[in-house]
Enzyme design. Structure first.
Site, PDB file in Angstrom:
ATOM      1  N   ASP A  89      75.339  63.173  12.948  1.00 47.73           N
ATOM      2  CA  ASP A  89      74.849  62.397  11.804  1.00 47.73           C
ATOM      3  C   ASP A  89      76.052  61.900  10.999  1.00 47.73           C
ATOM      4  O   ASP A  89      76.781  62.696  10.398  1.00 47.73           O
ATOM      5  CB  ASP A  89      73.946  63.285  10.941  1.00 47.73           C
ATOM      6  CG  ASP A  89      73.271  62.493   9.832  1.00 47.73           C
ATOM      7  OD1 ASP A  89      73.817  61.440   9.428  1.00 47.73           O
ATOM      8  OD2 ASP A  89      72.201  62.928   9.365  1.00 47.73           O
ATOM      9  N   GLU A 131      60.552  47.294  15.371  1.00 50.46           N
ATOM     10  CA  GLU A 131      60.902  46.119  16.162  1.00 50.46           C
ATOM     11  C   GLU A 131      60.886  44.850  15.307  1.00 50.46           C
ATOM     12  O   GLU A 131      60.185  44.748  14.332  1.00 50.46           O
ATOM     13  CB  GLU A 131      59.945  45.967  17.352  1.00 50.46           C
ATOM     14  CG  GLU A 131      58.501  45.614  17.042  1.00 50.46           C
ATOM     15  CD  GLU A 131      57.656  46.792  16.578  1.00 50.46           C
ATOM     16  OE1 GLU A 131      58.207  47.845  16.257  1.00 50.46           O
ATOM     17  OE2 GLU A 131      56.419  46.630  16.513  1.00 50.46           O
ATOM     18  N   TYR A 187      67.817  47.222   1.580  1.00 49.19           N
ATOM     19  CA  TYR A 187      68.689  46.959   2.738  1.00 49.19           C
ATOM     20  C   TYR A 187      69.816  45.965   2.433  1.00 49.19           C
ATOM     21  O   TYR A 187      70.990  46.206   2.741  1.00 49.19           O
ATOM     22  CB  TYR A 187      67.801  46.433   3.874  1.00 49.19           C
ATOM     23  CG  TYR A 187      68.503  46.117   5.159  1.00 49.19           C
ATOM     24  CD1 TYR A 187      69.031  47.121   5.958  1.00 49.19           C
ATOM     25  CD2 TYR A 187      68.621  44.796   5.596  1.00 49.19           C
ATOM     26  CE1 TYR A 187      69.668  46.817   7.154  1.00 49.19           C
ATOM     27  CE2 TYR A 187      69.237  44.480   6.791  1.00 49.19           C
ATOM     28  CZ  TYR A 187      69.766  45.496   7.561  1.00 49.19           C
ATOM     29  OH  TYR A 187      70.387  45.186   8.749  1.00 49.19           O
ATOM     30  N   ALA A 204      72.424  39.096   7.222  1.00 52.52           N
ATOM     31  CA  ALA A 204      72.008  37.923   6.441  1.00 52.52           C
ATOM     32  C   ALA A 204      71.126  38.345   5.264  1.00 52.52           C
ATOM     33  O   ALA A 204      70.933  37.565   4.333  1.00 52.52           O
ATOM     34  CB  ALA A 204      71.266  36.950   7.351  1.00 52.52           C
ATOM     35  N   ARG A 226      65.402  31.016   6.706  1.00 53.31           N
ATOM     36  CA  ARG A 226      66.805  31.466   6.716  1.00 53.31           C
ATOM     37  C   ARG A 226      67.493  30.908   7.957  1.00 53.31           C
ATOM     38  O   ARG A 226      66.954  30.975   9.053  1.00 53.31           O
ATOM     39  CB  ARG A 226      66.863  32.994   6.743  1.00 53.31           C
ATOM     40  CG  ARG A 226      68.277  33.534   6.873  1.00 53.31           C
ATOM     41  CD  ARG A 226      68.290  35.031   6.977  1.00 53.31           C
ATOM     42  NE  ARG A 226      67.910  35.662   5.719  1.00 53.31           N
ATOM     43  CZ  ARG A 226      67.398  36.891   5.639  1.00 53.31           C
ATOM     44  NH1 ARG A 226      67.178  37.588   6.730  1.00 53.31           N
ATOM     45  NH2 ARG A 226      67.090  37.402   4.472  1.00 53.31           N
TER      46      ARG A 226
HETATM   47  P1  NAD Z   1      69.346  50.077  15.772  1.00 52.84           P
HETATM   48  O1  NAD Z   1      68.381  50.709  14.840  1.00 52.84           O
HETATM   49  O2  NAD Z   1      68.903  49.796  17.159  1.00 52.84           O
HETATM   50  O3  NAD Z   1      70.680  50.934  15.839  1.00 52.84           O
HETATM   51  C1  NAD Z   1      71.208  51.637  14.754  1.00 52.84           C
HETATM   52  C2  NAD Z   1      71.518  53.032  15.223  1.00 52.84           C
HETATM   53  O4  NAD Z   1      72.117  53.762  14.142  1.00 52.84           O
HETATM   54  C3  NAD Z   1      70.271  53.827  15.634  1.00 52.84           C
HETATM   55  O5  NAD Z   1      70.366  54.247  16.960  1.00 52.84           O
HETATM   56  C4  NAD Z   1      70.243  54.999  14.678  1.00 52.84           C
HETATM   57  O6  NAD Z   1      69.790  56.209  15.262  1.00 52.84           O
HETATM   58  C5  NAD Z   1      71.703  55.105  14.272  1.00 52.84           C
HETATM   59  N1  NAD Z   1      71.861  55.815  13.021  1.00 52.84           N
HETATM   60  C6  NAD Z   1      71.116  55.714  11.902  1.00 52.84           C
HETATM   61  N2  NAD Z   1      71.542  56.573  10.973  1.00 52.84           N
HETATM   62  C7  NAD Z   1      72.578  57.250  11.537  1.00 52.84           C
HETATM   63  C8  NAD Z   1      73.414  58.287  11.080  1.00 52.84           C
HETATM   64  N3  NAD Z   1      73.259  58.806   9.860  1.00 52.84           N
HETATM   65  N4  NAD Z   1      74.361  58.773  11.913  1.00 52.84           N
HETATM   66  C9  NAD Z   1      74.506  58.254  13.170  1.00 52.84           C
HETATM   67  N5  NAD Z   1      73.725  57.273  13.644  1.00 52.84           N
HETATM   68  C10 NAD Z   1      72.781  56.775  12.843  1.00 52.84           C
HETATM   69  O7  NAD Z   1      69.839  48.735  15.054  1.00 52.84           O
HETATM   70  P2  NAD Z   1      70.682  47.517  15.637  1.00 52.84           P
HETATM   71  O8  NAD Z   1      69.773  46.364  15.745  1.00 52.84           O
HETATM   72  O9  NAD Z   1      71.461  47.947  16.804  1.00 52.84           O
HETATM   73  O10 NAD Z   1      71.667  47.246  14.400  1.00 52.84           O
HETATM   74  C11 NAD Z   1      73.023  47.652  14.396  1.00 52.84           C
HETATM   75  C12 NAD Z   1      73.678  47.215  13.104  1.00 52.84           C
HETATM   76  O11 NAD Z   1      73.547  45.807  12.937  1.00 52.84           O
HETATM   77  C13 NAD Z   1      73.074  47.834  11.838  1.00 52.84           C
HETATM   78  O12 NAD Z   1      74.089  48.047  10.894  1.00 52.84           O
HETATM   79  C14 NAD Z   1      72.162  46.747  11.328  1.00 52.84           C
HETATM   80  O13 NAD Z   1      71.951  46.843   9.933  1.00 52.84           O
HETATM   81  C15 NAD Z   1      72.957  45.494  11.685  1.00 52.84           C
HETATM   82  N6  NAD Z   1      72.106  44.297  11.798  1.00 52.84           N
HETATM   83  C16 NAD Z   1      71.254  44.180  12.845  1.00 52.84           C
HETATM   84  C17 NAD Z   1      70.463  43.030  12.933  1.00 52.84           C
HETATM   85  C18 NAD Z   1      69.513  42.831  14.073  1.00 52.84           C
HETATM   86  O14 NAD Z   1      68.856  41.787  14.112  1.00 52.84           O
HETATM   87  N7  NAD Z   1      69.385  43.750  15.019  1.00 52.84           N
HETATM   88  C19 NAD Z   1      70.550  42.040  11.941  1.00 52.84           C
HETATM   89  C20 NAD Z   1      71.420  42.217  10.885  1.00 52.84           C
HETATM   90  C21 NAD Z   1      72.220  43.340  10.830  1.00 52.84           C
END
Ligand code: NAD
Length: 338
Positions: free
Chosen positions: A56, A193, A151, A121, A290
């Site tokens: 974590d 999702e 967020y 974004a 957006r």
């Molecule tokens: P995701 O939820 O698939 O992956 C995030 C991972 O972080 C998860 O597997 C979760 O278990 C892990 N996590 C959460 N808290 C944790 C902790 N305390 N310690 C260790 N691991 C932890 O999301 P994603 O789509 O892969 O997004 C990755 C990054 O990109 C994030 O920062 C997200 O905010 C950013 N982001 C994603 C999108 C998108 O469209 N997917 C858009 C904008 C920003």
């Protein structure tokens, strides 16, 4: 970078982090440390030959442990999901600030050369996103700040940490504001999702059940741009290795604007079906419109994400359909593991 340099990826059990680990492995990097708080059997992807740790990262000691010896740190860990998640669980989203503050401090103390932060974004001023006929958002539109509650504010604050760690401590930080990323190996069911995966799943379910109907969140006129995962990975790599972009937030998104109604049409065409649409106006739907203004990224990198929604949704749909069939056959899917 040397191919033996240690790369650390936080959030590697998730969609983008998991894909990034595979990307670096395929590029020939031999020392990759992947971390996620999810137990290993729940990781979406596990790349062979990588050190996988279940920890974590909201705890300082864990961040210190994982950053030891790191040359580059990519922090993609966050408690997040689609609109259904980020509108309901603002506290969870805000608490990601613990991950981001501890990880950047640990990267700095470990003497890492480069630190990448995945912003969003959602950090942009929501007042500029009330019309579906949006003016694309440029980097300066984040201020004056009025980010998405929870967020978006957390992302903005964590961006500021990156900027001040460079200004005061000379840690090279890189900040990409992702605009809706999609593709195979992402969450497709269960509440976290996002729109492309949810719509593909609904089309697949409708075909399968024979009930040719689909519920759309909102009036369907909301507009977004969607970036395919391959463009996202290429962009992360390019941004993190461009010194002109140190501590400078940059959009990483597609500039192809599409309404949710049109996104449904693309998924229907891929599925070879036409569905009766109903609109749930009570459901979370986020801002009205957006899009990503890519002037800055093109100017600096001479590149922007270019995979169209039609090109990217096809493999995404096919992957979700396979997941759906696997679940029907009683096999494990990324949503049901272990
Ligand atoms: P995701 O939820 O698939 O992956 C995030 C991972 O972080 C998860 O597997 C979760 O278990 C892990 N996590 C959460 N808290 C944790 C902790 N305390 N310690 C260790 N691991 C932890 O999301 P994603 O789509 O892969 O997004 C990755 C990054 O990109 C994030 O920062 C997200 O905010 C950013 N982001 C994603 C999108 C998108 O469209 N997917 C858009 C904008 C920003």
């Amino acid at each position: 970078m040397n191919k033996e340099d240690l790369i650390v990826v936080g959030g590697a059990g998730g969609f983008i982090g998991g894909a990034l680990v595979r990307y670096f492995k395929n590029k020939g990097f031999s020392r990759i440390r992947a971390i996620d708080k999810k137990p290993l059997p729940y990781w979406y992807q596990k790349t062979p030959g990588v050190e996988n740790l279940c920890l974590d990262l909201s705890f300082r000691a864990n961040c210190e442990k994982v950053c030891e010896g790191a040359v580059e740190v990519y922090n993609l860990a966050a408690d997040m999901g689609g609109m259904g998640f980020i509108e309901r669980f603002r506290v969870e989203c805000l608490r990601s600030v613990l991950i981001n503050t501890h990880m950047i401090e640990a990267a700095y103390r470990a003497g890492a050369e480069r630190y990448f932060f995945s912003s969003s974004a959602c950090a942009y001023n929501v007042e500029l996103q009330k019309d579906p006929n949006v003016r694309a958002l440029k980097e300066s539109d984040a201020y004056p700040a009025m980010a998405e509650r929870g967020y978006g504010w957390e992302k903005l604050v964590s961006e500021m940490f990156c900027q001040e760690y460079w200004a005061e401590r000379r840690l090279k930080t890189f900040i990409a504001r992702f605009h809706n990323v999609y593709g195979p190996w992402g969450t497709w069911d269960g509440g976290r999702e996002k729109a492309p995966a949810a719509i593909c799943r609904k089309v697949i379910e409708a075909k399968d059940s024979g009930d040719h109907a689909i519920e759309i969140w909102g009036d369907g006129h909301q507009t977004r741009s969607f970036m395919y995962i391959d463009d996202c990975l290429k962009g992360i790599d390019a941004i993190t290795h461009c010194d002109e972009l140190i501590a400078t937030p940059v959009n990483l998104g597609s500039s192809e604007l599409i309404s949710i109604n049109d996104l449904v049409s693309v998924a229907e065409q891929i599925g070879g079906v036409s569905l009766e649409r109903t609109y749930n106006l009570e459901a979370p739907q986020g801002v009205a419109g957006r899009n990503s203004d890519n002037t800055f990224i093109k100017q600096v990198l001479g590149w922007e994400p270019s995979i169209t929604i039609r090109e990217g949704l096809m493999p995404t749909y096919q992957w979700i359909e396979q997941q759906f069939r696997d679940r029907q056959a009683g096999k494990k899917t990324v949503e049901d593991l272990p």
